[in-house]
Design a protein around this motif. Structure first.
Motif, PDB file in Angstrom:
ATOM      1  N   THR A  89      79.155  52.547 -12.722  1.00 48.93           N
ATOM      2  CA  THR A  89      80.581  52.901 -12.760  1.00 48.93           C
ATOM      3  C   THR A  89      81.268  52.513 -11.449  1.00 48.93           C
ATOM      4  O   THR A  89      82.396  52.034 -11.458  1.00 48.93           O
ATOM      5  CB  THR A  89      80.751  54.413 -12.986  1.00 48.93           C
ATOM      6  OG1 THR A  89      79.812  55.080 -12.151  1.00 48.93           O
ATOM      7  CG2 THR A  89      80.555  54.793 -14.419  1.00 48.93           C
ATOM      8  N   PHE A  90      80.545  52.703 -10.346  1.00 50.36           N
ATOM      9  CA  PHE A  90      81.099  52.322  -9.046  1.00 50.36           C
ATOM     10  C   PHE A  90      81.437  50.839  -9.052  1.00 50.36           C
ATOM     11  O   PHE A  90      82.515  50.413  -8.648  1.00 50.36           O
ATOM     12  CB  PHE A  90      80.076  52.638  -7.955  1.00 50.36           C
ATOM     13  CG  PHE A  90      80.505  52.208  -6.573  1.00 50.36           C
ATOM     14  CD1 PHE A  90      81.376  52.979  -5.835  1.00 50.36           C
ATOM     15  CD2 PHE A  90      80.026  51.029  -6.032  1.00 50.36           C
ATOM     16  CE1 PHE A  90      81.772  52.585  -4.575  1.00 50.36           C
ATOM     17  CE2 PHE A  90      80.427  50.625  -4.762  1.00 50.36           C
ATOM     18  CZ  PHE A  90      81.293  51.407  -4.042  1.00 50.36           C
ATOM     19  N   LEU A 130      81.934  48.921 -11.666  1.00 51.06           N
ATOM     20  CA  LEU A 130      83.009  48.614 -12.613  1.00 51.06           C
ATOM     21  C   LEU A 130      84.377  48.947 -12.019  1.00 51.06           C
ATOM     22  O   LEU A 130      85.356  48.243 -12.265  1.00 51.06           O
ATOM     23  CB  LEU A 130      82.794  49.381 -13.913  1.00 51.06           C
ATOM     24  CG  LEU A 130      81.692  48.822 -14.801  1.00 51.06           C
ATOM     25  CD1 LEU A 130      81.506  49.680 -16.043  1.00 51.06           C
ATOM     26  CD2 LEU A 130      81.986  47.381 -15.191  1.00 51.06           C
ATOM     27  N   LYS A 131      84.424  50.031 -11.216  1.00 49.55           N
ATOM     28  CA  LYS A 131      85.701  50.398 -10.596  1.00 49.55           C
ATOM     29  C   LYS A 131      86.173  49.328  -9.634  1.00 49.55           C
ATOM     30  O   LYS A 131      87.356  49.115  -9.454  1.00 49.55           O
ATOM     31  CB  LYS A 131      85.539  51.722  -9.843  1.00 49.55           C
ATOM     32  CG  LYS A 131      85.872  52.935 -10.681  1.00 49.55           C
ATOM     33  CD  LYS A 131      85.749  54.162  -9.798  1.00 49.55           C
ATOM     34  CE  LYS A 131      85.295  55.350 -10.631  1.00 49.55           C
ATOM     35  NZ  LYS A 131      84.653  56.364  -9.824  1.00 49.55           N
ATOM     36  N   LYS A 132      85.197  48.666  -8.981  1.00 51.66           N
ATOM     37  CA  LYS A 132      85.557  47.658  -7.978  1.00 51.66           C
ATOM     38  C   LYS A 132      85.946  46.335  -8.647  1.00 51.66           C
ATOM     39  O   LYS A 132      86.586  45.503  -8.028  1.00 51.66           O
ATOM     40  CB  LYS A 132      84.368  47.415  -7.039  1.00 51.66           C
ATOM     41  CG  LYS A 132      84.061  48.583  -6.169  1.00 51.66           C
ATOM     42  CD  LYS A 132      84.998  48.621  -4.976  1.00 51.66           C
ATOM     43  CE  LYS A 132      84.859  49.941  -4.262  1.00 51.66           C
ATOM     44  NZ  LYS A 132      85.988  50.200  -3.376  1.00 51.66           N
ATOM     45  N   SER A 173      89.706  44.703  -8.752  1.00 53.52           N
ATOM     46  CA  SER A 173      90.261  44.192  -7.494  1.00 53.52           C
ATOM     47  C   SER A 173      89.596  42.873  -7.115  1.00 53.52           C
ATOM     48  O   SER A 173      90.236  41.972  -6.585  1.00 53.52           O
ATOM     49  CB  SER A 173      90.110  45.225  -6.387  1.00 53.52           C
ATOM     50  OG  SER A 173      88.781  45.289  -5.970  1.00 53.52           O
ATOM     51  N   ARG A 209      79.653  57.197  -3.367  1.00 47.33           N
ATOM     52  CA  ARG A 209      79.386  56.729  -4.717  1.00 47.33           C
ATOM     53  C   ARG A 209      80.090  57.627  -5.722  1.00 47.33           C
ATOM     54  O   ARG A 209      80.689  57.166  -6.674  1.00 47.33           O
ATOM     55  CB  ARG A 209      77.877  56.742  -4.939  1.00 47.33           C
ATOM     56  CG  ARG A 209      77.444  56.147  -6.250  1.00 47.33           C
ATOM     57  CD  ARG A 209      75.961  55.908  -6.229  1.00 47.33           C
ATOM     58  NE  ARG A 209      75.215  57.122  -5.876  1.00 47.33           N
ATOM     59  CZ  ARG A 209      74.084  57.115  -5.186  1.00 47.33           C
ATOM     60  NH1 ARG A 209      73.587  55.984  -4.753  1.00 47.33           N
ATOM     61  NH2 ARG A 209      73.457  58.223  -4.927  1.00 47.33           N
ATOM     62  N   GLY A 248      84.091  57.479  -4.964  1.00 43.98           N
ATOM     63  CA  GLY A 248      84.559  56.091  -5.103  1.00 43.98           C
ATOM     64  C   GLY A 248      85.876  55.959  -5.737  1.00 43.98           C
ATOM     65  O   GLY A 248      86.366  55.443  -6.592  1.00 43.98           O
TER      66      GLY A 248
END
Lengths: 315, 287
Positions: A3-4, A6-8, A11, A312, A315
């Motif tokens: 998930t970390f 995927l969040k990045k 951007s 983490r 995030g």
């Protein structure tokens, strides 16, 4: 972790698109027409048109851009105007040299940076500590090209131990390749290592004031283990951020270092393409440089997240 | 570098007494730095008087080692390297003395613009972040790509790469000052935004900006050298310290002293300006 990541992702994709536009537009802002340069100033309009067609310079900028991106996604980087060879071939023939240089510099940067940083945070003797600080400040203030020149003069000319120019693929001859590689990589790594060392020392000194360090000492944790498990592990964050940021500087510095040590790498290709106004080569190189810098930064963020569950999870 | 203690008292917005900074030149370090800088600059700018022959006098004695006739030896065309180094230093100093003040003024204004429009201020900061994101030489290459190698490109590269440093310092002053009573009082009294920026915030930013200016001179000279070494700086026959190094590297095995002279001058200039920055910093922070 996923998930970390995927969040990045959004951007990263945004930066990639933005840098592809910059890489595409920048060479085209330059004055002069590569078709004229290639066909000669007295070429007829028909000849010019033919050359343009051959170079893919027909159509509006949008069409050219999407044409380029479309081909890029299919693994086709186009052909160099000046060298009349596919860009992919040009780049891959220079890639090994630059990767070897940057990778060894990165390793040296980490080793030297951590050694100096840990030393300056643990040394008790004030005189040695001050001496170490002076060394660190000098390294910090000296740009790679100056270190490179001084190293050449010292270890290549005054005491001819190592070769000063040229290169040899590591895969072909590891021993000789390393001899050619060590000076440039060292020159490239030193200023960045000083930054890492300074940040690491500051971080260690601030962690040292924490309660859990007192507790560990009270429990009787031996100094070596205290450093490894308690101090270092909690001080790594800033150092890793610095390494991620500095990796981009390594790429920039590699261009000068390649010029000084006469290494035929991507930096030299970039310089000669600027001089020849070789759009397609430059586009690929600028895009590649930005993407690599972004990837390294992402990698350092992931490393920090892996080390510290707080980041983490938030995030 | 720490931001010096700010003085909320009203001061003339442009303090003409440079006496405050002259204090820096009462320390050994300050005197040494000032002497070195004056000597270097005088030698460089008087080069046409001292060496009226110019930098392009060729002779048959190519790639000679240093001697009393030629302090730094000669280059591949038999030109005296000491003369060429001094003329090269002249190009560098001319470039730096012009570009660094421009960068200082522009960067400070960009940093303080938040006093007039907060939104514009934070937008400018994001732009400066982008400049910082470009690794050193890659910014230079992009500028040379658009403008072509030469004086203009070097000027632009130096000015642009200085902007983030000055802009962020000015911004830090702005953020630390704008909620202070005297600024709020001025605002309440109806003083205009521009006037607050120039009269009340700017004087607080001057000290750190001047120190940073001295620090940045060193970086600016290194930027010139790095770009010229890869061949994207001044074009021959015009000498600069970087172009001399660029040529010298080709002959480094045959004439190792070729690069030595320009390197030594580069180091002396860097040391002189670093010492100046240190001396100024100490003076500014004492009060």
């Amino acid at each position: 972790m996923l998930t970390f990541f995927l969040k990045k992702l959004p951007s990263v994709v945004m930066v990639a698109i933005a840098s592809s536009v910059i890489a595409f537009v920048l060479p085209r802002l330059a004055p002069g027409d590569p078709a004229v340069a290639l066909a000669g100033s007295d070429a007829s309009p028909e000849q010019l048109a033919a050359v343009r067609d051959q170079l893919g310079l027909n159509g509006s900028l949008y069409e050219q851009y999407f044409h380029w991106i479309w081909n890029l996604l299919h693994g086709d980087l186009g052909r160099s105007f000046a060298m009349r060879r596919p860009v992919a071939t040009l780049i891959s023939s220079r890639l090994e040299s630059t990767i070897e240089l940057a990778a060894l510099a990165l390793v040296l940067m980490i080793i030297i940076g951590f050694t100096l940083g840990i030393l300056s945070a643990t040394l008790r003797n004030q005189t040695t500590k001050a001496a170490l600080d002076v060394v660190n400040t000098i390294c910090l203030a000296t740009p790679p090209f100056l270190t490179g020149l001084l190293l050449i003069l010292l270890l290549g000319i005054a005491f001819p131990i190592l070769p000063v120019s040229g290169e040899m693929g590591l895969l072909r001859d590891p021993v000789k390749g390393l001899q050619y590689l060590i000076l440039p990589a060292f020159a490239l790594a030193l200023p960045q290592a000083a930054v890492v060392a300074r940040l690491l020392a500051t971080a260690i000194n601030s962690v040292r004031g924490e309660d859990f360090i007192d507790l560990a000492k009270a429990k009787g944790v031996p100094p070596g283990r205290l450093m490894r498990r308690h101090l270092l592990r909690n001080s790594l964050g800033p150092a890793i951020v610095a390494i991620g940021l500095r990796a981009g500087e390594l790429l920039g510095g590699a261009i000068v270092i390649e010029a000084i040590f006469a290494r035929n790498g991507l930096g030299q290709l970039a310089v000669s393409s600027v001089q020849n106004r070789d759009y397609l080569v430059l586009q690929a190189l600028i895009l590649g440089a930005v993407l690599i810098a972004v990837l390294i930064q992402l990698l350092s963020e992931i490393t920090i997240a892996a080390l510290d569950p707080r980041i983490r999870l938030e995030g | 570098m720490t931001v010096p203690q700010s003085k909320p008292m009203h001061r003339r917005w442009f303090n003409p007494s440079i006496a405050r900074y002259m204090e820096a030149f009462t320390t050994t370090r300050g005197i040494a730095a000032l002497t070195a800088i004056i000597l270097i600059s005088a030698l460089a700018f008087l080069a046409p008087v001292v060496f009226p022959g110019g930098y392009d006098v060729q002779s048959r004695e190519s790639l000679r080692a240093p001697s009393f006739l030629h302090f730094f030896g000669t280059d591949e065309l038999g030109r005296d390297l000491f003369v060429r180094s001094i003329y090269g230093l002249r190009s560098d100093l001319a470039l730096v003395y012009f570009a660094v003040p421009v960068s200082m003024v522009a960067g400070t204004l960009l940093g303080l613009i938040g006093a007039v429009s907060p939104r514009l201020g934070s937008f400018v900061q994001r732009c400066l972040d982008i400049i910082v994101g470009f690794p050193g030489l890659i910014l230079g290459i992009c500028v040379v790509l658009v403008l072509g190698a030469g004086w203009t490109a070097l000027l632009v590269v130096i000015v642009v790469s200085g902007l983030p440093g000055f802009g962020r310092l000015a911004r830090a002053t702005l953020l630390s000052q704008q909620q202070r009573e005297y600024v709020i009082a001025a605002r309440t009294l109806g003083v205009g935004k521009w006037q607050i920026m120039v009269r009340h915030i700017l004087p607080n930013a001057v000290d750190p900006i001047i120190v940073q200016g001295a620090v940045f001179v060193v970086s600016a000279i290194f930027i010139e050298a790095a770009l010229s070494i890869v061949g994207l700086g001044l074009q021959p026959p015009e000498p600069s310290l970087g172009t001399l190094l660029n040529n010298g590297i080709r002959y480094i095995s045959r004439a190792p002293t070729y690069v030595l002279g320009p390197t030594v001058i580069l180091i002396i200039v860097a040391l002189a300006f670093s010492m100046l920055a240190d001396a100024l910093n100490a003076t500014v922070n004492r009060k």
